[in-house]
Design a protein around this motif. Structure first.
Motif, short mmCIF file in Angstrom:
data_model
loop_
_atom_site.label_atom_id
_atom_site.label_comp_id
_atom_site.label_asym_id
_atom_site.label_seq_id
_atom_site.Cartn_x
_atom_site.Cartn_y
_atom_site.Cartn_z
N THR A 58 0.83 -1.21 0.00
CA THR A 58 0.00 0.00 0.00
C THR A 58 0.86 1.25 0.00
N LEU A 59 1.94 1.27 0.77
CA LEU A 59 2.82 2.44 0.81
C LEU A 59 3.49 2.69 -0.54
N VAL A 60 3.88 1.61 -1.24
CA VAL A 60 4.49 1.79 -2.56
C VAL A 60 3.47 2.37 -3.54
N ALA A 61 2.23 1.87 -3.49
CA ALA A 61 1.19 2.41 -4.37
C ALA A 61 0.90 3.86 -4.04
N LEU A 62 0.86 4.19 -2.73
CA LEU A 62 0.60 5.56 -2.32
C LEU A 62 1.74 6.48 -2.76
N THR A 63 2.98 6.02 -2.68
CA THR A 63 4.12 6.82 -3.13
C THR A 63 4.04 7.10 -4.63
#
Length: 760
Positions: free
Chosen positions: A576-581
């Motif tokens: 999720t953090l990679v997608a949000l970045t």
């Protein structure tokens, strides 16, 4: 990697940074040893005490040494060392050292100095130590009448039968062998570096004995050298004489065979070999042309047959397009299609006129196929004809080759016999010259070595052995303590550093993600990530995203799959953090929750609505656009699996391997710049292995100091068995405070150096 990589340039340049890295690693190792300083101190204390007690038991010994130079330059008259299969003494400095340590040389020294009568080397001459048991036996004398009674009741055992007297010669030989072994055990041979000088040392409790034995070894070595060279020369002469006689007979036989073969060849030789070779060359050229034509015909047949099997468009094949019959049927079919289209504008497909046109269309298609099959059959017949022609030409070539081989056999035999005769002549001449040299060498022989320095009587005993024993004991104790510290550290079965993870798995570490806090909910992690874009976590995620995209520079991945070994490793949060970045950097991204059994993204984002999700999109009950959830706070697009969706009777593996799921992934790839697949753990279910076929790269998440090494290696092994595109691993949930204690890539120093860059 990860949070360890700063966002800006480092003052001092790359060399300065590399030097700092080495210093940080050294400090981390020293810190680990400092934590176990008491273990090292105890090991050193015990080892030092043991070494001191051992050294105190040593008897003072004296060392004397003589020096001998082997093979002095300019003393060799004729070198016979190269004579084939003749053993010589001149084979190198190491060979001479072995000669000095030989039993034969030691026997001569023992006989010369009479060392058999020296108690230092002959233990039989040393005084016998009387033990306490022997003294008690002498004091307590049992009378004869009491001894018989005690033997009857089994208290005393009967005396052993008398042994036969040993052979005095055997005793003498045994004493001699023991003395020789003791002498060799005290002999010290050391080559002087960068020279051909050998130092012959000897240690003894008597300084005069040490000097005498060292000088005796040097003198006997010189004598042995001369004897060995004379024996080698005589052996070489005898061996060469036999070889010269043997080679003379072989040369005579070879020359007679050459003359006989020439006479036979002159009687049977003709001029047909050259003509046969010309015919064979011409026929080979014809065979090459025939093979090319056969391959062309075969390729044409295979192409037409494949086009017929694949029902390709006849107009696209030149052979079909050039057929008037096929062109006629194609024109008819085009007209019928146009007529059918016109009828469908006014009537339905069930109308008789439309059905009649369909019948004519089928008939035209069958006629075209029949005509195409005839063209293919004609191509096959042409290929078969050319192949038969090629076989006939090849048979003619083989016949001519056999004929040429038979005609040239005699000439090959003569050349071979001539080579054998020439080789025998060369060997004979070489060995004859060598025999003359060795005969002259026997008169001029002299030893290969001479004494440079004789051994002098030492004035003081050696103390190096005592000091060395204590030093080695202390060093061994320190090393044992350090080894015990590192052993206790290595017993940990998890991963505590990126180099360790990379070395054991063989995969690149793409990033290192720090832990936000203990017992923090995943939703709180996302909230802190959005609120603090300059935190160490945010920097680590951005670094991870860059590593993933640059895992293939030529074709950056569009579908990234995240998986792990077991649950609760931070896999879903990392994805999720990679997608949000990616969304924050202006790149469209969507994350797909592929865990159909225990979906996590709905709970992570706090979604409670009843809108359709992934299962509905796969089943086709709603469009994909409607099934994608758009988070209002982060703007993240998520295709999640919701517990409220109706469950199909088909299991998760079948759903993920279905054609509809393939189409869904293809549609997402066409819509978004980055598609992230959040999959279940690899060791739990088979879903990640199925989903890896859709991914451009696979990112394997490993939790710091938590996931067992065996589980990680087994999970990666399962992915490798199906050739999954594993790009690397990610070390998640790193405790920064503990990581600094384990010298985790200098973690604490990096954090301190870039503290101004991070806002935690």
């Amino acid at each position: 990697m990860g949070a360890l990589k700063p966002a800006g340039p480092v003052p001092g340049g790359p060399r300065q940074q590399d030097d700092d890295d080495d210093l940080i690693d050294l400090r981390a190792i020293l810190a680990r040893l400092w934590r176990g300083k008491w273990i090292i101190a105890i090991c050193v204390l015990f080892a030092g005490a043991f070494g001191y007690l051992t050294a105190a038991q040593y008897v003072p010994i004296y060392r004397a040494a003589a020096k001998v130079m082997f093979d002095a330059p300019g003393r060799e008259i004729i070198d016979i060392g190269a004579t084939a299969q003749v053993p010589t003494a001149r084979n190198g400095l190491q060979d001479q050292i072995e000669v000095l340590r030989s039993t034969n040389l030691a026997e001569k020294v023992v006989d010369e100095l009479g060392l058999v009568q020296n108690p230092e080397f002959n233990p039989r001459l040393r005084p016998v130590e009387v033990t306490l048991v022997d003294r008690a036996r002498d004091v307590v004398e049992v009378p004869d009448w009491a001894r018989d009674s005690l033997m009857d009741i089994g208290v005393l055992s009967p005396p052993p039968p008398p042994r036969p007297d040993p052979d005095p010669e055997e005793i003498a030989q045994l004493e001699r062998r023991i003395v020789i072994e003791n002498v060799l055990a005290r002999l010290l041979i050391r080559p002087v570096p960068d020279s051909r000088v050998i130092e012959i040392g000897f240690v003894s409790q008597n300084p005069r004995t040490a000097a005498a034995v060292a000088n005796a070894f040097a003198e006997q070595y010189i004598i042995d050298q001369l004897d060995a060279r004379l024996d080698a020369t005589r052996a070489a002469t005898d061996w060469l004489s036999g070889r010269v006689d043997e080679l003379r007979d072989r040369l005579q036989v070879a020359e007679e065979a050459v003359e006989s073969a020439r006479a036979t060849q002159s009687f049977e030789a003709g001029q047909s070999l050259e003509i046969t070779q010309q015919q064979l060359q011409a026929l080979n050229a014809t065979l090459s042309v025939a093979r090319n034509e056969t391959r062309t015909a075969e390729a044409t047949y295979q192409r037409l047959n494949a086009a017929l099997d694949d029902e390709a468009e006849y107009g696209a094949i030149p052979e079909f397009r050039s057929s008037p019959v096929i062109n006629q049927f194609r024109t008819q079919r085009t007209e019928l299609l146009a007529q059918r289209a016109g009828l469908l504008e006014s009537v339905s497909e069930e109308h008789p006129a439309v059905q009649r046109v369909d019948t004519l269309l089928d008939q035209a298609s069958r006629n075209m196929r029949d005509e195409a099959e005839q063209i293919v059959e004609a191509a096959r017949l042409s290929w078969e004809s050319l192949r038969q022609e090629e076989a006939d030409i090849q048979a003619d070539v083989r016949a001519l080759e056999t004929l040429a081989l038979e005609q040239s056999r005699d000439q090959v035999t003569i050349r071979q016999l001539e080579r054998e005769a020439e080789a025998s002549r060369i060997l004979y001449e070489n060995f004859l010259a060598r025999l003359q040299e060795t005969s002259e060498q026997e008169r001029l022989e002299e030893p290969d070595a001479r004494i440079l320095t004789r051994a002098e009587i030492p004035l003081s005993p050696q103390t190096q052995r005592q000091n060395r024993t204590v030093t080695v004991a202390l060093i061994a104790g320190a090393l044992a303590g350090m080894g015990l510290i590192f052993l206790l550290d290595k017993l940990n079965n998890t991963f505590r550093s990126a180099p360790q993870l990379e070395q054991m798995t063989g995969e690149t570490v793409l990033g290192v993600l720090p832990m936000v806090g203990r017992r923090v909910r995943r939703k709180t992690v996302l909230q802190r990530f959005r609120e603090k874009p300059k935190s160490s976590l945010a920097e680590a995620v951005r670094s991870l995203r860059t590593s993933i995209l640059f895992s293939n520079v030529d074709t950056p991945p569009k579908v990234v799959m995240f998986t792990s070994s077991v649950p609760r490793e931070g896999k879903s949060t990392t994805a999720t953090l990679v997608a949000l970045t990616s969304r924050q950097m202006g790149r469209s991204a969507v994350i797909v929750d592929c865990d159909l059994r225990l979906p996590a993204l709905a709970d992570l984002l706090g979604t409670t609505d009843e809108r359709p999700g992934l299962l509905s999109a796969i089943e086709g009950t709603v469009p994909l656009e409607e099934a994608i959830h758009r988070d209002e706070e982060s703007g993240l697009h998520v295709l999640m699996t919701k517990p409220s969706e109706p469950r199909s009777t088909v299991n998760a593996a079948d759903i993920l391997s279905s054609r509809r799921f393939d189409e869904l992934i293809a549609e997402l790839k066409a819509t978004y710049d980055l598609v992230i697949l959040d999959t279940p753990p690899t060791l739990a279910v088979a879903d990640p292995r199925i989903l890896s076929a859709h991914a451009d790269v696979v990112v394997y998440v490993v939790r710091w100091d938590h996931t067992p090494r065996g589980a990680v290696l087994e999970g990666l092994k399962e992915l490798r068995t199906i050739n999954a595109p594993v790009a690397g691993v990610v070390l998640s949930l790193v405790n920064e405070a503990k990581a600094s204690r384990y010298a985790y890539e200098g973690y604490s120093s990096y954090r301190g150096r870039y503290r101004n860059y991070y806002v935690d």
